[in-house]
Write an enzyme that holds these catalytic residues in place. Structure first.
Site, PDB file in Angstrom:
ATOM      1  N   LYS A 158       0.852  -1.187   0.000  1.00 22.07           N
ATOM      2  CA  LYS A 158       0.000   0.000   0.000  1.00 22.07           C
ATOM      3  C   LYS A 158       0.883   1.230   0.000  1.00 22.07           C
ATOM      4  O   LYS A 158       1.901   1.282   0.707  1.00 22.07           O
ATOM      5  CB  LYS A 158      -0.887   0.017   1.258  1.00 22.07           C
ATOM      6  N   GLY A 165     -25.824   1.260   0.888  1.00 22.15           N
ATOM      7  CA  GLY A 165     -24.918   1.986  -0.009  1.00 22.15           C
ATOM      8  C   GLY A 165     -25.156   1.571  -1.454  1.00 22.15           C
ATOM      9  O   GLY A 165     -24.818   0.463  -1.851  1.00 22.15           O
ATOM     10  N   VAL A 166     -25.780   2.473  -2.215  1.00 20.56           N
ATOM     11  CA  VAL A 166     -26.018   2.164  -3.627  1.00 20.56           C
ATOM     12  C   VAL A 166     -25.209   3.123  -4.495  1.00 20.56           C
ATOM     13  O   VAL A 166     -25.737   3.877  -5.300  1.00 20.56           O
ATOM     14  CB  VAL A 166     -27.526   2.145  -3.997  1.00 20.56           C
ATOM     15  N   GLY A 167     -23.898   3.086  -4.270  1.00 24.79           N
ATOM     16  CA  GLY A 167     -22.957   3.858  -5.075  1.00 24.79           C
ATOM     17  C   GLY A 167     -22.591   3.050  -6.312  1.00 24.79           C
ATOM     18  O   GLY A 167     -23.423   2.313  -6.860  1.00 24.79           O
ATOM     19  N   ASN A 168     -21.336   3.159  -6.740  1.00 24.63           N
ATOM     20  CA  ASN A 168     -20.915   2.460  -7.962  1.00 24.63           C
ATOM     21  C   ASN A 168     -21.128   0.963  -7.858  1.00 24.63           C
ATOM     22  O   ASN A 168     -21.662   0.336  -8.764  1.00 24.63           O
ATOM     23  CB  ASN A 168     -19.426   2.730  -8.221  1.00 24.63           C
ATOM     24  N   VAL A 169     -20.694   0.376  -6.753  1.00 29.29           N
ATOM     25  CA  VAL A 169     -20.821  -1.079  -6.597  1.00 29.29           C
ATOM     26  C   VAL A 169     -22.253  -1.465  -6.248  1.00 29.29           C
ATOM     27  O   VAL A 169     -22.843  -2.357  -6.870  1.00 29.29           O
ATOM     28  CB  VAL A 169     -19.850  -1.601  -5.503  1.00 29.29           C
TER      29      VAL A 169
HETATM   30  P1  NAD Z   1     -19.128   4.775  -3.774  1.00 26.35           P
HETATM   31  O1  NAD Z   1     -18.539   5.942  -3.082  1.00 26.35           O
HETATM   32  O2  NAD Z   1     -19.453   4.872  -5.230  1.00 26.35           O
HETATM   33  O3  NAD Z   1     -20.483   4.343  -3.030  1.00 26.35           O
HETATM   34  C1  NAD Z   1     -20.656   4.340  -1.655  1.00 26.35           C
HETATM   35  C2  NAD Z   1     -22.114   4.707  -1.379  1.00 26.35           C
HETATM   36  O4  NAD Z   1     -22.357   4.566   0.019  1.00 26.35           O
HETATM   37  C3  NAD Z   1     -22.440   6.141  -1.749  1.00 26.35           C
HETATM   38  O5  NAD Z   1     -23.632   6.191  -2.532  1.00 26.35           O
HETATM   39  C4  NAD Z   1     -22.633   6.832  -0.384  1.00 26.35           C
HETATM   40  O6  NAD Z   1     -23.596   7.875  -0.431  1.00 26.35           O
HETATM   41  C5  NAD Z   1     -23.114   5.664   0.457  1.00 26.35           C
HETATM   42  N1  NAD Z   1     -22.899   5.833   1.897  1.00 26.35           N
HETATM   43  C6  NAD Z   1     -21.859   6.424   2.532  1.00 26.35           C
HETATM   44  N2  NAD Z   1     -22.047   6.372   3.866  1.00 26.35           N
HETATM   45  C7  NAD Z   1     -23.230   5.739   4.067  1.00 26.35           C
HETATM   46  C8  NAD Z   1     -23.965   5.375   5.216  1.00 26.35           C
HETATM   47  N3  NAD Z   1     -23.528   5.652   6.454  1.00 26.35           N
HETATM   48  N4  NAD Z   1     -25.153   4.743   5.054  1.00 26.35           N
HETATM   49  C9  NAD Z   1     -25.619   4.443   3.839  1.00 26.35           C
HETATM   50  N5  NAD Z   1     -24.951   4.767   2.695  1.00 26.35           N
HETATM   51  C10 NAD Z   1     -23.785   5.405   2.816  1.00 26.35           C
HETATM   52  O7  NAD Z   1     -18.144   3.551  -3.472  1.00 26.35           O
HETATM   53  P2  NAD Z   1     -18.090   2.171  -4.260  1.00 26.35           P
HETATM   54  O8  NAD Z   1     -17.044   2.231  -5.282  1.00 26.35           O
HETATM   55  O9  NAD Z   1     -19.484   1.777  -4.631  1.00 26.35           O
HETATM   56  O10 NAD Z   1     -17.551   1.202  -3.110  1.00 26.35           O
HETATM   57  C11 NAD Z   1     -18.408   0.740  -2.079  1.00 26.35           C
HETATM   58  C12 NAD Z   1     -17.598  -0.053  -1.057  1.00 26.35           C
HETATM   59  O11 NAD Z   1     -16.974  -1.176  -1.683  1.00 26.35           O
HETATM   60  C13 NAD Z   1     -16.448   0.732  -0.401  1.00 26.35           C
HETATM   61  O12 NAD Z   1     -16.311   0.310   0.923  1.00 26.35           O
HETATM   62  C14 NAD Z   1     -15.244   0.327  -1.201  1.00 26.35           C
HETATM   63  O13 NAD Z   1     -14.058   0.435  -0.437  1.00 26.35           O
HETATM   64  C15 NAD Z   1     -15.554  -1.131  -1.506  1.00 26.35           C
HETATM   65  N6  NAD Z   1     -14.900  -1.628  -2.702  1.00 26.35           N
HETATM   66  C16 NAD Z   1     -15.068  -1.019  -3.876  1.00 26.35           C
HETATM   67  C17 NAD Z   1     -14.431  -1.503  -5.016  1.00 26.35           C
HETATM   68  C18 NAD Z   1     -14.602  -0.822  -6.345  1.00 26.35           C
HETATM   69  O14 NAD Z   1     -14.054  -1.339  -7.307  1.00 26.35           O
HETATM   70  N7  NAD Z   1     -15.317   0.264  -6.452  1.00 26.35           N
HETATM   71  C19 NAD Z   1     -13.603  -2.627  -4.935  1.00 26.35           C
HETATM   72  C20 NAD Z   1     -13.461  -3.264  -3.702  1.00 26.35           C
HETATM   73  C21 NAD Z   1     -14.113  -2.744  -2.591  1.00 26.35           C
END
Ligand code: NAD
Length: 354
Positions: free
Chosen positions: A80, A175-179
């Site tokens: 890291k 959490g309905v972000g990217n993933v």
């Molecule tokens: P993102 O930032 O696109 O989505 C996160 C979502 O969670 C956002 O919509 C945010 O508004 C919401 N959120 C934040 N705090 C919250 C809470 N207290 N209650 C409810 N919702 C909340 O992130 P992502 O890329 O979708 O990643 C999601 C998780 O998966 C992270 O923990 C990330 O470390 C992990 N992850 C992501 C990837 C990747 O490729 N994107 C790979 C491995 C792990």
């Protein structure tokens, strides 16, 4: 902080400090283990109150990358990179970082993590051949992370119901972000019933409109009865308090570091809730990146086929946990560490007759 004591705790191989006066870059690169191959892990730019916090974070996160890479079946170690001191972003800063990573001669590969954008990564790549996850190669890993999480949901359902199908199952997504949103698409496409929560109403509106999800407020999600809880927001969500009232049969989500305190996996096991360890579930991102190293370069269909194997990996973790009477978290760590031990060169033995 006693540096060598800190390194000895989890068996770190190497800890590097780089300083570039012109750009203000203060870079910590922790290399946990390179037994399986070059160490990989993203670069994080975060605010730390003191140097020791940044070093601890680099050590902790690089160990996590070793486990994730090993359990994902990849021939990579864990590292890291952490940028300390809140420097101003500039091309010079990322060029300096790229030069420092180059100086490590291929022992370390890096790319995006918290606080780093795709543009920052491109700047690093201008001077460094050891940058992964670029737009032109495997790009945004979130689709692969979501697909891996979907396979993990199937794996926990298989374990607790005897059937992997998500049709008709009630899945709670935090959490309905990217993933999370992509996961909802995959689950809804197969007829799952979705309940979602997110602090951003625009995201929950999307989940409701596109995938028929029912929306609940933050904490209410943890009170819902359902088949699987899928934490896809931030870390530390599985607290002892929440775990004591959960009404789901299993947990499988993409968020990193879901377990808030060390006793939580045992509390979940005691309540009969199957926990799919986060670093197995969310391996899709790194598995996708690893495809860049295969013959012919990155191929999305080949990468996704590799991500799908998260299903079997979790089944193996659940088997080990049962056989050895340990938590699924401990079992996943064992699977990873045993794979490393099997590849570690043994003590030197002179050849017969030498
Ligand atoms: P993102 O930032 O696109 O989505 C996160 C979502 O969670 C956002 O919509 C945010 O508004 C919401 N959120 C934040 N705090 C919250 C809470 N207290 N209650 C409810 N919702 C909340 O992130 P992502 O890329 O979708 O990643 C999601 C998780 O998966 C992270 O923990 C990330 O470390 C992990 N992850 C992501 C990837 C990747 O490729 N994107 C790979 C491995 C792990």
């Amino acid at each position: 902080m006693e540096i060598f004591e800190a390194m000895a705790e989890q068996g770190h191989e190497q800890l590097n400090f780089f300083y570039d006066q012109a750009s203000g870059l203060k870079l910590i690169v922790a290399v946990h283990d390179t037994t399986l191959g070059p160490a990989t892990g993203g670069t994080r730019l975060w605010h730390y109150d003191q140097e020791a916090d940044a070093v601890w974070d680099a050590l902790r996160l690089s160990y996590g990358m070793t486990l994730k890479n090993a359990v994902s079946g990849l021939n990579f170690g864990g590292s890291k990179c952490v940028i300390y001191g809140d420097p101003k972003k500039s091309p010079e800063l990322f060029h300096a970082l790229g030069r420092f990573i180059t100086a490590l001669g291929g022992r370390v590969y890096t790319g995006e993590d918290v606080g780093i954008t795709a543009q920052d990564v491109e700047l690093m790549a201008e001077v460094c051949p050891y940058i992964v996850g670029r737009e032109a190669t495997s790009g945004d890993p979130s689709k692969a992370a979501a697909y891996g999480t979907y396979m993990a949901v199937r794996a926990v359902l298989m374990e607790v119901t005897g059937q992997a199908s998500v049709t008709g199952r009630k899945i709670l997504v935090q959490g309905v972000g990217n993933v999370g949103l992509e996961l909802c698409r995959l689950l809804a496409g197969e007829g799952a019933r979705l309940v979602v929560a997110d602090i951003n109403p625009e995201r929950t509106d999307l989940a409701a409109k596109l995938y028929g999800a029912r929306v609940v407020d933050g904490e209410a999600l943890f009170q819902e009865e359902g088949d699987v809880l899928s934490p896809c927001a931030l870390g530390q969500v599985l607290t002892a308090e929440r775990v004591s009232t959960l009404r789901v049969r299993a947990i499988a989500g993409s968020a990193n570091n879901q377990v808030a305190t060390p006793e939580v996996p045992a509390l979940l096991a005691a309540r009969g809730i199957l926990y799919a360890p986060d670093f197995v579930v969310n391996g899709g991102g790194v598995i996708n990146i690893a495809d860049e190293f295969l013959p012919g370069g990155y191929q999305p269909s080949r990468a996704m086929a590799a991500v799908a194997r998260i299903y079997e990996r979790l089944r193996e973790v659940f088997r080990v946990a049962k056989e050895e009477q340990i938590t699924t978290e401990q079992a996943a760590e064992q699977v990873a560490l045993r794979r490393i031990s099997a590849h570690r060169p043994g003590p030197y033995l002179p050849a017969q007759g030498a």
